[in-house]
Design a protein around this motif. Structure first.
Motif, PDB file in Angstrom:
ATOM      1  N   GLU A  54     -20.452 -35.764 -22.113  1.00 37.33           N
ATOM      2  CA  GLU A  54     -19.047 -36.162 -21.960  1.00 37.33           C
ATOM      3  C   GLU A  54     -18.894 -37.666 -22.173  1.00 37.33           C
ATOM      4  O   GLU A  54     -17.901 -38.110 -22.748  1.00 37.33           O
ATOM      5  N   ASN A  55     -19.860 -38.450 -21.756  1.00 37.52           N
ATOM      6  CA  ASN A  55     -19.795 -39.909 -21.919  1.00 37.52           C
ATOM      7  C   ASN A  55     -21.124 -40.567 -22.302  1.00 37.52           C
ATOM      8  O   ASN A  55     -21.126 -41.676 -22.823  1.00 37.52           O
ATOM      9  N   LYS A  58     -21.981 -42.293 -25.757  1.00 39.76           N
ATOM     10  CA  LYS A  58     -20.993 -43.200 -26.356  1.00 39.76           C
ATOM     11  C   LYS A  58     -21.555 -44.622 -26.443  1.00 39.76           C
ATOM     12  O   LYS A  58     -22.549 -44.962 -25.790  1.00 39.76           O
ATOM     13  N   HIS A  91     -22.155 -37.068 -29.437  1.00 39.32           N
ATOM     14  CA  HIS A  91     -20.784 -37.584 -29.359  1.00 39.32           C
ATOM     15  C   HIS A  91     -20.813 -38.922 -28.641  1.00 39.32           C
ATOM     16  O   HIS A  91     -21.271 -38.979 -27.506  1.00 39.32           O
ATOM     17  N   TRP A  95     -16.285 -45.188 -32.389  1.00 37.91           N
ATOM     18  CA  TRP A  95     -14.982 -44.818 -31.847  1.00 37.91           C
ATOM     19  C   TRP A  95     -14.303 -46.120 -31.431  1.00 37.91           C
ATOM     20  O   TRP A  95     -14.995 -47.071 -31.034  1.00 37.91           O
ATOM     21  N   GLN A  98     -14.098 -46.794 -25.598  1.00 39.11           N
ATOM     22  CA  GLN A  98     -15.416 -46.840 -24.942  1.00 39.11           C
ATOM     23  C   GLN A  98     -16.443 -47.608 -25.773  1.00 39.11           C
ATOM     24  O   GLN A  98     -17.598 -47.199 -25.893  1.00 39.11           O
ATOM     25  N   ASN A 137     -15.151 -40.894 -34.560  1.00 42.03           N
ATOM     26  CA  ASN A 137     -14.212 -40.190 -33.686  1.00 42.03           C
ATOM     27  C   ASN A 137     -12.837 -40.849 -33.759  1.00 42.03           C
ATOM     28  O   ASN A 137     -12.730 -42.083 -33.669  1.00 42.03           O
ATOM     29  N   GLU A 138     -11.802 -40.051 -33.965  1.00 45.09           N
ATOM     30  CA  GLU A 138     -10.402 -40.492 -33.785  1.00 45.09           C
ATOM     31  C   GLU A 138     -10.001 -41.716 -34.605  1.00 45.09           C
ATOM     32  O   GLU A 138      -9.362 -42.633 -34.086  1.00 45.09           O
ATOM     33  N   ASN A 180     -14.458 -36.244 -36.289  1.00 47.95           N
ATOM     34  CA  ASN A 180     -13.858 -35.548 -35.137  1.00 47.95           C
ATOM     35  C   ASN A 180     -12.521 -36.191 -34.758  1.00 47.95           C
ATOM     36  O   ASN A 180     -12.420 -37.416 -34.700  1.00 47.95           O
ATOM     37  N   GLN A 214     -10.689 -31.424 -31.931  1.00 47.39           N
ATOM     38  CA  GLN A 214     -10.839 -31.555 -30.474  1.00 47.39           C
ATOM     39  C   GLN A 214     -10.082 -30.458 -29.738  1.00 47.39           C
ATOM     40  O   GLN A 214     -10.574 -29.876 -28.798  1.00 47.39           O
ATOM     41  N   HIS A 216      -7.350 -30.514 -27.651  1.00 46.06           N
ATOM     42  CA  HIS A 216      -6.827 -30.697 -26.293  1.00 46.06           C
ATOM     43  C   HIS A 216      -5.394 -30.189 -26.349  1.00 46.06           C
ATOM     44  O   HIS A 216      -4.528 -30.844 -26.937  1.00 46.06           O
ATOM     45  N   GLU A 243     -13.606 -29.957 -28.386  1.00 46.57           N
ATOM     46  CA  GLU A 243     -13.285 -30.467 -27.039  1.00 46.57           C
ATOM     47  C   GLU A 243     -12.198 -29.624 -26.395  1.00 46.57           C
ATOM     48  O   GLU A 243     -11.300 -30.134 -25.726  1.00 46.57           O
ATOM     49  N   TRP A 275     -14.242 -28.748 -23.084  1.00 47.81           N
ATOM     50  CA  TRP A 275     -14.488 -30.112 -22.595  1.00 47.81           C
ATOM     51  C   TRP A 275     -14.674 -30.112 -21.086  1.00 47.81           C
ATOM     52  O   TRP A 275     -13.854 -30.681 -20.337  1.00 47.81           O
ATOM     53  N   TRP A 283     -11.449 -33.874 -17.418  1.00 45.20           N
ATOM     54  CA  TRP A 283     -10.790 -35.180 -17.493  1.00 45.20           C
ATOM     55  C   TRP A 283      -9.274 -35.050 -17.362  1.00 45.20           C
ATOM     56  O   TRP A 283      -8.589 -36.041 -17.168  1.00 45.20           O
TER      57      TRP A 283
HETATM   58  C1  XIL Z   1     -13.184 -38.547 -22.142  1.00 45.20           C
HETATM   59  C2  XIL Z   1     -14.091 -38.162 -20.975  1.00 45.20           C
HETATM   60  O1  XIL Z   1     -13.907 -36.801 -20.688  1.00 45.20           O
HETATM   61  C3  XIL Z   1     -13.785 -39.006 -19.769  1.00 45.20           C
HETATM   62  O2  XIL Z   1     -14.743 -38.767 -18.760  1.00 45.20           O
HETATM   63  C4  XIL Z   1     -13.773 -40.481 -20.136  1.00 45.20           C
HETATM   64  O3  XIL Z   1     -13.342 -41.220 -19.054  1.00 45.20           O
HETATM   65  C5  XIL Z   1     -12.860 -40.744 -21.310  1.00 45.20           C
HETATM   66  O4  XIL Z   1     -13.249 -39.925 -22.394  1.00 45.20           O
HETATM   67  N1  XIL Z   1     -11.466 -37.490 -26.823  1.00 45.20           N
HETATM   68  C6  XIL Z   1     -12.826 -37.667 -26.892  1.00 45.20           C
HETATM   69  C7  XIL Z   1     -13.640 -37.662 -25.654  1.00 45.20           C
HETATM   70  O5  XIL Z   1     -13.385 -37.728 -27.986  1.00 45.20           O
HETATM   71  O6  XIL Z   1     -14.744 -38.503 -25.729  1.00 45.20           O
HETATM   72  C8  XIL Z   1     -12.807 -38.033 -24.451  1.00 45.20           C
HETATM   73  O7  XIL Z   1     -13.615 -37.860 -23.288  1.00 45.20           O
HETATM   74  C9  XIL Z   1     -11.555 -37.175 -24.403  1.00 45.20           C
HETATM   75  C10 XIL Z   1     -10.708 -37.424 -25.621  1.00 45.20           C
END
Ligand code: XIL
Length: 460
Positions: A54-55, A58, A91, A95, A98, A137-138, A180, A214, A216, A243, A275, A283
């Motif tokens: 998850e982190n 990074k 992952h 990006w 982070q 990423n993004e 991604n 992703q 979400h 995700e 995710w 998150w």
């Molecule tokens: C999020 C994590 O879930 C959190 O713990 C962190 O604080 C912030 O990042 N897109 C992504 C992920 O690519 O890395 C992100 O994850 C959520 C959005």
């Protein structure tokens, strides 16, 4: 490298077994500090055959000071995966978020070299252990333009993405290399911008193997979700749902099911990652966006995903070592981009979609039920929300009269008596006892039409 659709009759009883039977993986984002939580690890090991940090992988975690790399969390996750038959998604190498403070403060050629060095070092460290890397990423902007997002990395030159992919390929030739992003859950300006980049990369031999969506998601799913995955696959890249999480509530279970079906229907969709494991690991705070409740119990969404995995066609996965990227020989890219649909109405996901709580006033006495429907030609999934009245319930049943010709084929989180006409759904052991105003959900799948269902609820 051709993947063939095969139809195997099977009914796995865990996400990992069912996905594997179809030549795919089912993964979860893991926070390594939870690997000492028994409930968490039990669910993780039983249900998932792929993980992503998850982190911990990074930039801020792996290179908090320039040139000093630490891989403690990432290595721990890789060991856990190897010991439990799980693949690892990496992952994310680059990006705009982070980043360590030192990188945030850099620009120009110094940042470019630092970024490429980061890609090289991290991908080299994990060489041979990663199924697919989110190399970038993004990097695309939200909104109508379909262009890149402004960032310190983007300001080093538009070619930063391809430079990153080439460095990653050199460092770990066995990993699939993915781009991604989020808000790409249908044909829209942003996904089309990415589509055009991938097409360009393939035509020029820039090494790219996959695109991550992703996903979400909020309370609805773009109707062209599957078609969008397919158009990327048709460019000659794998696609993956990377995700996945979905706003809790009425449509959650059916959206999880639809996303899974879409992946299954695209032969180059090689896997799905959610995710997080339990709602409380997410998150997205109080969105209850995942497949297991905070105690590790399966939710209705889980059952929909499992059923979709079991019902879907299988694939013969391509070898993990990606083949050489051959430039596409044919027609030059059209100058007009493919048609775009209006921007999706789902809220932007980097800030979780707002929680719209259902009305909190409990109905007087007894219980009430409402239904939300996800229909397609010839079938439907109904998600029924049961709300306890002021006295609470020690058990409940919900009756639904189906239109003629319709029948219930599958039920979760309730027991059905009958399949046609008036069908009565009774609570299962764990969801019968509700406090005043408390809500639970069950669902069923049917053939025929589910139009006009009016559930009635009785409490005991
Ligand atoms: C999020 C994590 O879930 C959190 O713990 C962190 O604080 C912030 O990042 N897109 C992504 C992920 O690519 O890395 C992100 O994850 C959520 C959005």
């Amino acid at each position: 490298m051709t993947m063939t659709l095969t139809s195997t009759a099977s009914a796995g009883t865990t996400l990992r077994a069912s996905a594997a039977e179809k030549g795919r993986y089912f993964g979860a984002a893991v926070a390594t500090n939870k690997l000492s939580d028994n409930t968490y690890v039990t669910v993780l090991n039983r249900e998932f055959n792929s993980v992503v940090a998850e982190n911990e992988m990074k930039w801020d975690a792996t290179e908090s000071q320039q040139g000093r790399f630490s891989y403690t969390g990432g290595d721990r996750l890789v060991s856990h995966a190897q010991a439990n038959g799980m693949s690892v998604r990496g992952h994310a190498l680059l990006w705009h978020q982070q980043q360590p403070g030192w990188a945030q403060n850099m620009s120009g050629s110094a940042l470019r070299s630092a970024a490429i060095n980061h890609v090289t070092q991290v991908a080299t460290h994990f060489r041979g252990k990663i199924y697919a890397w989110d190399v970038v990423n993004e990097a695309f902007a939200d909104g109508g333009g379909g262009g890149r997002r402004d960032s310190n990395l983007q300001r080093t030159g538009n070619d930063w993405i391809e430079a990153a992919f080439r460095a990653a390929r050199a460092a770990d030739p066995g990993a699939k290399l993915c781009y991604n992003d989020y808000n790409t859950d249908g044909v829209n300006a942003k996904s089309t911008g990415i589509y055009n980049m991938v097409r360009d990369f393939k035509s020029r031999g820039v090494p790219i193997d996959c695109v991550g969506f992703q996903s979400h998601l909020g309370t609805s799913l773009a109707s062209d979700y599957q078609a969008n995955l397919q158009r990327f696959a048709d460019l000659g890249v794998d696609v993956q749902i990377t995700e996945l999480d979905v706003m809790g509530g009425g449509n959650q279970a059916s959206i999880f099911g639809s996303v899974t079906r879409a992946c299954m229907n695209v032969s180059r969709c090689t896997g799905i990652t959610v995710w997080g494991v339990r709602d409380c690991d997410s998150w997205r705070g109080s969105d209850n966006a995942l497949l297991f409740d905070c105690s590790g119990n399966k939710k209705a969404a889980y059952t929909n995903v499992l059923n979709a995995l079991n019902a879907g066609p299988g694939i013969t996965p391509s070898p993990t070592t990606p083949g050489p990227t051959t430039p596409a020989p044919t027609t030059p890219p059209p100058t007009t981009p493919p048609p775009t649909t209006p921007p999706p109405t789902t809220p932007p996901p980097t800030t979780p979609p707002p929680t719209t709580p259902p009305p909190t006033t409990p109905p007087p006495g007894g219980c009430s039920a409402s239904v939300s429907l996800n229909s397609w030609t010839g079938g439907f999934v109904a998600t029924v929300k049961v709300t306890a009245g002021s006295g609470g319930t020690s058990g409940w049943n919900v009756s639904v009269t189906l239109p003629s010709g319709a029948s219930v084929t599958n039920t979760w989180s309730a027991t059905a008596s009958g399949a046609t006409g008036t069908v009565r759904f009774t609570n299962v052991e764990y969801n019968g006892r509700l406090g005043a105003g408390q809500v639970t959900e069950f669902g069923f799948q049917g053939t025929g039409s589910g139009a006009g269902l009016t559930p009635t609820c009785a409490a005991s």
